[in-house]
Write a protein that holds these residues in place. Structure first.
Motif, PDB file in Angstrom:
ATOM      1  N   ALA A 271      39.808  56.166  45.019  1.00 33.79           N
ATOM      2  CA  ALA A 271      40.165  54.748  44.953  1.00 33.79           C
ATOM      3  C   ALA A 271      39.058  53.949  44.273  1.00 33.79           C
ATOM      4  O   ALA A 271      39.326  53.066  43.449  1.00 33.79           O
ATOM      5  CB  ALA A 271      40.443  54.207  46.350  1.00 33.79           C
ATOM      6  N   ASP A 272      37.803  54.262  44.582  1.00 37.04           N
ATOM      7  CA  ASP A 272      36.682  53.566  43.950  1.00 37.04           C
ATOM      8  C   ASP A 272      36.654  53.820  42.448  1.00 37.04           C
ATOM      9  O   ASP A 272      36.345  52.910  41.662  1.00 37.04           O
ATOM     10  CB  ASP A 272      35.363  54.015  44.577  1.00 37.04           C
ATOM     11  N   ARG A 273      36.951  55.049  42.028  1.00 33.05           N
ATOM     12  CA  ARG A 273      36.965  55.366  40.597  1.00 33.05           C
ATOM     13  C   ARG A 273      38.039  54.566  39.885  1.00 33.05           C
ATOM     14  O   ARG A 273      37.828  54.062  38.774  1.00 33.05           O
ATOM     15  CB  ARG A 273      37.212  56.863  40.375  1.00 33.05           C
ATOM     16  N   LEU A 274      39.215  54.445  40.496  1.00 33.55           N
ATOM     17  CA  LEU A 274      40.279  53.669  39.866  1.00 33.55           C
ATOM     18  C   LEU A 274      39.893  52.200  39.770  1.00 33.55           C
ATOM     19  O   LEU A 274      40.088  51.567  38.726  1.00 33.55           O
ATOM     20  CB  LEU A 274      41.589  53.831  40.656  1.00 33.55           C
ATOM     21  N   ARG A 275      39.337  51.659  40.843  1.00 35.09           N
ATOM     22  CA  ARG A 275      38.908  50.247  40.813  1.00 35.09           C
ATOM     23  C   ARG A 275      37.896  50.019  39.698  1.00 35.09           C
ATOM     24  O   ARG A 275      37.969  49.021  38.968  1.00 35.09           O
ATOM     25  CB  ARG A 275      38.298  49.856  42.157  1.00 35.09           C
ATOM     26  N   ALA A 276      36.933  50.928  39.579  1.00 40.73           N
ATOM     27  CA  ALA A 276      35.886  50.776  38.563  1.00 40.73           C
ATOM     28  C   ALA A 276      36.465  50.811  37.155  1.00 40.73           C
ATOM     29  O   ALA A 276      35.877  50.232  36.222  1.00 40.73           O
ATOM     30  CB  ALA A 276      34.836  51.874  38.727  1.00 40.73           C
ATOM     31  N   ALA A 277      37.612  51.477  36.995  1.00 40.79           N
ATOM     32  CA  ALA A 277      38.272  51.566  35.692  1.00 40.79           C
ATOM     33  C   ALA A 277      39.260  50.430  35.464  1.00 40.79           C
ATOM     34  O   ALA A 277      39.960  50.413  34.451  1.00 40.79           O
ATOM     35  CB  ALA A 277      38.984  52.910  35.567  1.00 40.79           C
ATOM     36  N   GLY A 278      39.340  49.493  36.407  1.00 39.20           N
ATOM     37  CA  GLY A 278      40.216  48.346  36.249  1.00 39.20           C
ATOM     38  C   GLY A 278      41.635  48.564  36.711  1.00 39.20           C
ATOM     39  O   GLY A 278      42.513  47.741  36.416  1.00 39.20           O
ATOM     40  N   VAL A 279      41.874  49.639  37.457  1.00 38.84           N
ATOM     41  CA  VAL A 279      43.219  49.907  37.979  1.00 38.84           C
ATOM     42  C   VAL A 279      43.399  49.139  39.292  1.00 38.84           C
ATOM     43  O   VAL A 279      42.555  49.237  40.187  1.00 38.84           O
ATOM     44  CB  VAL A 279      43.418  51.416  38.228  1.00 38.84           C
ATOM     45  N   PRO A 280      44.493  48.383  39.444  1.00 37.53           N
ATOM     46  CA  PRO A 280      44.744  47.713  40.730  1.00 37.53           C
ATOM     47  C   PRO A 280      44.939  48.735  41.846  1.00 37.53           C
ATOM     48  O   PRO A 280      45.756  49.655  41.703  1.00 37.53           O
ATOM     49  CB  PRO A 280      46.026  46.918  40.468  1.00 37.53           C
ATOM     50  N   VAL A 281      44.196  48.581  42.926  1.00 34.46           N
ATOM     51  CA  VAL A 281      44.232  49.539  44.038  1.00 34.46           C
ATOM     52  C   VAL A 281      44.467  48.805  45.345  1.00 34.46           C
ATOM     53  O   VAL A 281      43.853  47.769  45.606  1.00 34.46           O
ATOM     54  CB  VAL A 281      42.912  50.339  44.118  1.00 34.46           C
ATOM     55  N   MET A 282      45.341  49.372  46.161  1.00 31.83           N
ATOM     56  CA  MET A 282      45.500  48.951  47.554  1.00 31.83           C
ATOM     57  C   MET A 282      45.196  50.165  48.420  1.00 31.83           C
ATOM     58  O   MET A 282      45.862  51.201  48.298  1.00 31.83           O
ATOM     59  CB  MET A 282      46.917  48.459  47.818  1.00 31.83           C
ATOM     60  N   LEU A 283      44.160  50.058  49.253  1.00 29.75           N
ATOM     61  CA  LEU A 283      43.810  51.162  50.147  1.00 29.75           C
ATOM     62  C   LEU A 283      43.969  50.702  51.588  1.00 29.75           C
ATOM     63  O   LEU A 283      43.442  49.662  51.972  1.00 29.75           O
ATOM     64  CB  LEU A 283      42.378  51.630  49.898  1.00 29.75           C
ATOM     65  N   ARG A 284      44.718  51.504  52.356  1.00 26.65           N
ATOM     66  CA  ARG A 284      44.868  51.268  53.783  1.00 26.65           C
ATOM     67  C   ARG A 284      44.400  52.517  54.517  1.00 26.65           C
ATOM     68  O   ARG A 284      44.842  53.625  54.217  1.00 26.65           O
ATOM     69  CB  ARG A 284      46.319  50.966  54.139  1.00 26.65           C
ATOM     70  N   GLU A 285      43.488  52.299  55.457  1.00 28.03           N
ATOM     71  CA  GLU A 285      42.937  53.412  56.229  1.00 28.03           C
ATOM     72  C   GLU A 285      43.466  53.337  57.655  1.00 28.03           C
ATOM     73  O   GLU A 285      43.470  52.264  58.265  1.00 28.03           O
ATOM     74  CB  GLU A 285      41.413  53.356  56.219  1.00 28.03           C
ATOM     75  N   TYR A 286      43.873  54.482  58.182  1.00 27.79           N
ATOM     76  CA  TYR A 286      44.522  54.532  59.489  1.00 27.79           C
ATOM     77  C   TYR A 286      43.629  55.286  60.477  1.00 27.79           C
ATOM     78  O   TYR A 286      43.524  56.512  60.437  1.00 27.79           O
ATOM     79  CB  TYR A 286      45.918  55.160  59.357  1.00 27.79           C
ATOM     80  N   ALA A 287      42.955  54.491  61.323  1.00 25.38           N
ATOM     81  CA  ALA A 287      42.047  55.060  62.323  1.00 25.38           C
ATOM     82  C   ALA A 287      42.839  55.925  63.291  1.00 25.38           C
ATOM     83  O   ALA A 287      43.930  55.553  63.731  1.00 25.38           O
ATOM     84  CB  ALA A 287      41.328  53.948  63.067  1.00 25.38           C
TER      85      ALA A 287
END
Length: 327
Positions: A271-287
């Motif tokens: 997800a971080d790599r995509l963000r750094a490349a300008g790709v819109p990212v939505m990340l949801r983490e499920y504890a």
């Protein structure tokens, strides 16, 4: 995918812990599971998963076709009677080695009903019989079939997303990378559920959550990668390990991260790599969630929430009222 449980994982959501225990008990009926022929292990995996794939949303219609140059079998779930629907291609997980359209049928129907889209499941060829890049080539062929022939089946060729879990998340990202490599437009969106993106298990989560109580182990992932890849020539191929890819140009991507999963850190890193490349990212983490936790939706409010959040995002990307699919 593990067959035994070594103890109680106190950090797991209680319903997910119940799911893990019941899955372990079902596999426990086959104490020699790991020594059985692969065809028999696949049959048992289908049997164990069947109760979790049952129930859930009822579809308006379901159609099975064989399409494209490979004759790939697909299953199209339609949630309602609209003549034209946007589509989500869904690629099931299982380490490129196990599972099927049937084991993931409920997941596909959940997305169809919640996001208001047709879901096109792909019955791709499994490894080790079919090595990389066969499954990927089949998935790309289905994308191209949908773009050229989908309208005749009530599917909007301009509004197609792709998603999958585990190995299916890998193949969903890789399919878009392959399209970009070939000079084709990527799809409208990518939905990743606890994907596998890097053959190198160099992330802290591999050590922290390596154990049968967390479903997927480091040793299993090593076997799955060995099954999938032909050899050293594939180790650095970005279409096999998308963590090594140039990801600029990929479409908006949703990551559902199971916090208690060996793959958790590489999903965060991807997800971080995509963000750094300008790709819109939505990340949801499920504890409290493990690998495969979405399959527990019949008993788990946590899985229900994950479906709801991903489906809301997906509908916003490819819904009929969305004039710009890439935003």
């Amino acid at each position: 995918m593990n067959q035994t449980t070594a103890g109680v994982a106190d950090d797991l959501d209680p319903d997910i812990r119940r799911f893990q225990r019941e899955m372990a008990a079902a596999y426990g009926r086959y104490p020699d599971f790991d020594r059985l022929p692969l065809t028999e292990r696949r049959r048992i995996a289908e049997e164990v998963r069947a109760p979790w794939a049952a129930g859930g949303p009822v579809m308006h219609s379901t159609e099975t076709l064989n399409v494209g140059p490979f004759g790939v079998r697909i299953r199209i779930h339609r949630p309602d009677a609209r003549q034209v629907l946007p589509a989500l291609i869904y690629v099931h997980g299982g380490g490129w080695t196990l599972f099927s359209l049937d084991t993931h049928d409920r997941l596909m129907r959940e997305y169809a009903a919640r996001a208001g889209v047709a879901v096109v499941g792909i019955d791709y060829s499994l490894s080790p019989e079919a090595k990389f890049p066969r499954a990927l080539d089949e998935i790309v062929s289905v994308v191209r079939w949908l773009r050229s022939e989908g309208a005749a089946h009530g599917l909007d060729p301009q509004r197609i997303a792709i998603g999958g879990d585990s190995a299916g998340g890998n193949l969903s990202v890789a399919a878009n990378l392959a399209l970009l490599r070939d000079g084709d437009a990527p799809l409208s969106a990518i939905l990743v559920n606890y994907g596998a993106f890097d053959r190198e298990s160099v992330y802290p989560s591999y050590e922290r959550y390596d154990g049968p109580e967390y479903n997927l182990t480091t040793a299993e992932m090593a076997v799955f990668w060995a099954n999938y890849l032909r050899g050293a020539q594939d180790f650095s191929d970005p279409l096999a390990s998308p963590m090594r890819a140039e990801v600029a140009g990929l479409p908006p991507t949703f990551f559902a991260v199971a916090a208690c999963d060996v793959l958790a850190d590489e999903n965060r890193a991807m997800a971080d790599r995509l963000r750094a490349a300008g790709v819109p990212v939505m990340l949801r983490e499920y504890a409290g969630a493990t690998h495969s936790f979405l399959e527990a939706v019949s008993i788990s409010p946590l899985a229900d929430r994950a479906f709801a959040e991903a489906s809301t995002w997906l509908a916003a990307q490819i819904s009929a009222n969305n004039d710009n699919d890439s935003q």
